[in-house]
Structure formats: C-alpha cells, structure tokens
Design a protein around this motif. Structure first.
Motif, PDB file in Angstrom:
ATOM      1  N   ASP A 113      70.148  70.065  32.116  1.00  0.00           N
ATOM      2  CA  ASP A 113      70.853  68.782  32.100  1.00  0.00           C
ATOM      3  C   ASP A 113      72.276  69.050  31.629  1.00  0.00           C
ATOM      4  OD1 ASP A 113      71.909  66.304  31.668  1.00  0.00           O
ATOM      5  OD2 ASP A 113      70.217  65.541  30.487  1.00  0.00           O
ATOM      6  N   GLY A 120      74.793  62.770  42.382  1.00  0.00           N
ATOM      7  CA  GLY A 120      74.439  63.597  41.228  1.00  0.00           C
ATOM      8  C   GLY A 120      74.533  65.090  41.482  1.00  0.00           C
ATOM      9  N   SER A 121      75.034  65.499  42.667  1.00  0.00           N
ATOM     10  CA  SER A 121      75.175  66.939  42.948  1.00  0.00           C
ATOM     11  C   SER A 121      76.481  67.476  42.370  1.00  0.00           C
ATOM     12  CB  SER A 121      75.172  67.212  44.457  1.00  0.00           C
ATOM     13  OG  SER A 121      73.951  66.858  45.037  1.00  0.00           O
ATOM     14  N   ARG A 140      71.521  69.614  41.038  1.00  0.00           N
ATOM     15  CA  ARG A 140      71.239  68.282  41.589  1.00  0.00           C
ATOM     16  C   ARG A 140      70.808  67.321  40.482  1.00  0.00           C
ATOM     17  NH1 ARG A 140      71.645  68.090  46.959  1.00  0.00           N
ATOM     18  NH2 ARG A 140      71.198  69.913  48.228  1.00  0.00           N
ATOM     19  N   ASP A 141      70.853  66.042  40.830  1.00  0.00           N
ATOM     20  CA  ASP A 141      70.315  64.984  39.957  1.00  0.00           C
ATOM     21  C   ASP A 141      70.963  64.976  38.584  1.00  0.00           C
ATOM     22  OD1 ASP A 141      68.514  64.294  42.011  1.00  0.00           O
ATOM     23  OD2 ASP A 141      67.137  65.872  41.370  1.00  0.00           O
ATOM     24  N   GLN A 142      72.251  65.215  38.546  1.00  0.00           N
ATOM     25  CA  GLN A 142      72.996  65.106  37.293  1.00  0.00           C
ATOM     26  C   GLN A 142      73.617  63.702  37.225  1.00  0.00           C
ATOM     27  OE1 GLN A 142      72.918  67.663  35.085  1.00  0.00           O
ATOM     28  NE2 GLN A 142      71.685  68.876  36.506  1.00  0.00           N
ATOM     29  N   SER A 173      67.923  74.650  38.931  1.00  0.00           N
ATOM     30  CA  SER A 173      67.302  73.466  38.334  1.00  0.00           C
ATOM     31  C   SER A 173      66.841  73.809  36.922  1.00  0.00           C
ATOM     32  CB  SER A 173      66.138  72.977  39.197  1.00  0.00           C
ATOM     33  OG  SER A 173      65.195  74.009  39.374  1.00  0.00           O
ATOM     34  N   GLU A 193      74.116  65.199  47.498  1.00  0.00           N
ATOM     35  CA  GLU A 193      73.404  63.957  47.176  1.00  0.00           C
ATOM     36  C   GLU A 193      74.078  63.356  45.942  1.00  0.00           C
ATOM     37  OE1 GLU A 193      69.548  65.527  46.352  1.00  0.00           O
ATOM     38  OE2 GLU A 193      68.936  65.574  48.454  1.00  0.00           O
TER      39      GLU A 193
END
Ligand SMILES: [Fe+2]
Length: 291
Positions: free
Chosen positions: A23, A250-251, A49-51, A20, A248
């Motif tokens: 970006d 955005g992974s 994650r969360d990309q 983490s 998830e």
C-alpha cells in the motif's frame, strides 16, 4: 493492505513487472524499497494497481528512489496546485494530439536527464490510453557484436524541438503556428549523450536513443544518421521486446528513464485522459566500457 511481502508478475519476457502486496499510502519499508528497486533494475518499469494516492503519497514513493525534480526548464505541462513537482498530463478531446505519443525517453534533450518517472492515473478514458515500454538493455544485448562495438564509440544529439517539427515541417497534430511558437520556446535545447551506456545499478549495457528526439550521431549528418537510428529503434520496439500496460483507476507506474523507452497511445477520440507525473533525479548511465 499492509506492507507485507511483495508479489511480482512480469508482463513480458524482458520488460515490465506488476507488483502487488504493498500500500503506497504507507511509508515504504527498507526491505520493500530494496525489492522494488531490484525489480525496476531487472524489468525497467514497475506497476502497482488499486492504490488510492494523494499527491504527497506519489511524491513520497518517488523520493525513495532519488531527488524529485522541481521543474527548471520550459515545458507545456500544467502542474498540481500546491505541488510544483507534479506535472499534469492532460489530453482533451479538442487537443490536436496527446503528450508522449511517440517512442521516447523523458528529457533526453537535457544534459542531465532524470533517473526515472512516476506516473499516476487520475482520469482515464473508457477504453484506450495504454502505455507501452521497450527495454533498451535487452535491445542492446540483441545487437550483433560488430554493430554494438561500433555504437560504443558514438554519441548522439537529442533535440527538443523534434517533438513538434523537424526541418521546419510540423509533426502530425501540430499546426504551423504552434510549430513557430515552439521553435522560439525551445530554441537551442539539445544535448549529446553516448549511444551506449552502462547502467549504474544493474551494470547492463543500454542502448540510449529514440526515434523522435534523437536527431543525429555526433559528427554525422541527420541524413546519414537517421537510417541507422530508425533501424535500431525498430528493432528495440519489436513486439517481443515490449510490454503494454492497461491503466485502471488507482494504477501507478515507475519507469527507469535510462533503461526503457515509453509510448503513450493516442487512441481514445472524444474522451479525456489525465495523468500526474513527477520525475526523479539520480545517477546517469556510465560511459561504455566502464565498470
Ligand atoms: Fe514521456
């Protein structure tokens, strides 16, 4: 998010680390690229994650590790419009089976398999569809000295068609007509590689075989080879040596295709799963015994 300081969270004792603090829409700094590469060398697979990535972001990330392959061999995968380097891995409810639902490495049946693969989630089922990874460096280190010594002297033949059928018998989820089609399409696609190689960056010895494509040891029959191949793969994929990644939105995952096996679970009946993959070319395992 800004590219400031990465945090690493291992997923298991040997395999996989979640990263983490980055970006991936922004160009990777040299420092972050070096840290991610070190994590990949240590854990075999890295996860983010969360990309929120467009195709060019995924490709730019992959290019930090080597040359991105433009497909040059026969395959059944589609591709992203305008981006021939990006394959679409789609599983629809009406398909007989998913893609990659076996322990394997990508393209081991080619003379020059890729360094790694970069996979991004596009559409996920409501549950299921995880991917598992097994570290083949840890698996190699866990062998007895005598067995490892013997394996250093062996090479193995990896056969493309085995994914669809072996000795004329179709794999589960493959019809006889499909097998006949693939037997023609993939005829003669096979490659021979050392069973143990030395990783060009970590220096670790790696066990390079898998239970689906690895057909036999060079100079051995398939019947002679399979008991040992299956024994080695069963040991390598013990729960203690694997991690399991829950995707998830955005992974993104990148694995070292020289160092880990992976397995895409086919456990989401009635749902669709769509992933986007590119493969990175780079140095291969060195022969066993070399520095
Ligand atoms: Fe794969």
């Amino acid at each position: 998010m800004k590219n400031t300081g990465l945090a690493l969270k291992p997923l298991s004792a040997t395999t996989g680390v979640e990263i983490s603090g980055v970006d991936l829409r922004a160009p990777l700094s040299d420092a972050d690229a070096a840290d991610i590469r070190a994590a990949l060398n240590a854990w075999g697979v890295v996860f983010f994650r969360d990309q929120a990535l467009e195709p060019e972001h995924q490709l730019a990330f992959a290019r930090a590790f080597g040359t991105v392959e433009v497909r040059s061999h026969p395959t059944s995968m589609g591709q992203v419009d305008g981006h021939p380097e990006l394959a679409v891995i789609r599983r629809e409810p009406t398909d007989g089976r998913n893609t990659g639902g076996f322990w394997h490495t990508d393209q081991c049946f080619l003379p020059d398999p890729p360094l790694g693969s970069v996979l991004y989630a596009k559409q996920l089922p409501t549950r299921g569809g995880d991917t598992m990874f097994a570290h083949m460096g840890a698996a190699c280190a866990a062998l007895s000295d005598g067995l490892r010594d013997m394996l250093r002297g062996l090479r193995a033949v990896h056969v493309r068609l085995n994914y669809h059928g072996i000795d004329g018998r179709a794999q589960w989820g493959v019809t006889a007509d499909e097998l006949a089609h693939y037997a023609e399409k993939y005829a003669g696609i096979e490659a021979t590689h050392p069973v143990i190689g030395r990783h060009p960056e970590s220096g670790q010895e790696i066990l390079y075989l898998n239970p689906i494509y690895t057909d036999r040891f060079e100079g051995w029959t398939r019947a002679e080879s399979q008991p040992l191949i299956q024994h080695l793969c069963a040991r390598a994929t013990r729960p203690e040596n694997i991690c399991r990644f829950r995707w998830e939105d955005g992974s993104l995952a990148m694995w070292d295709n020289r160092a880990v096996l992976h397995y895409a679970l086919d456990d989401y009946p009635g749902e669709t799963r769509v992933m986007q993959r590119c493969v990175v070319l780079g140095p291969w395992l060195h022969p066993p015994g070399s520095a």
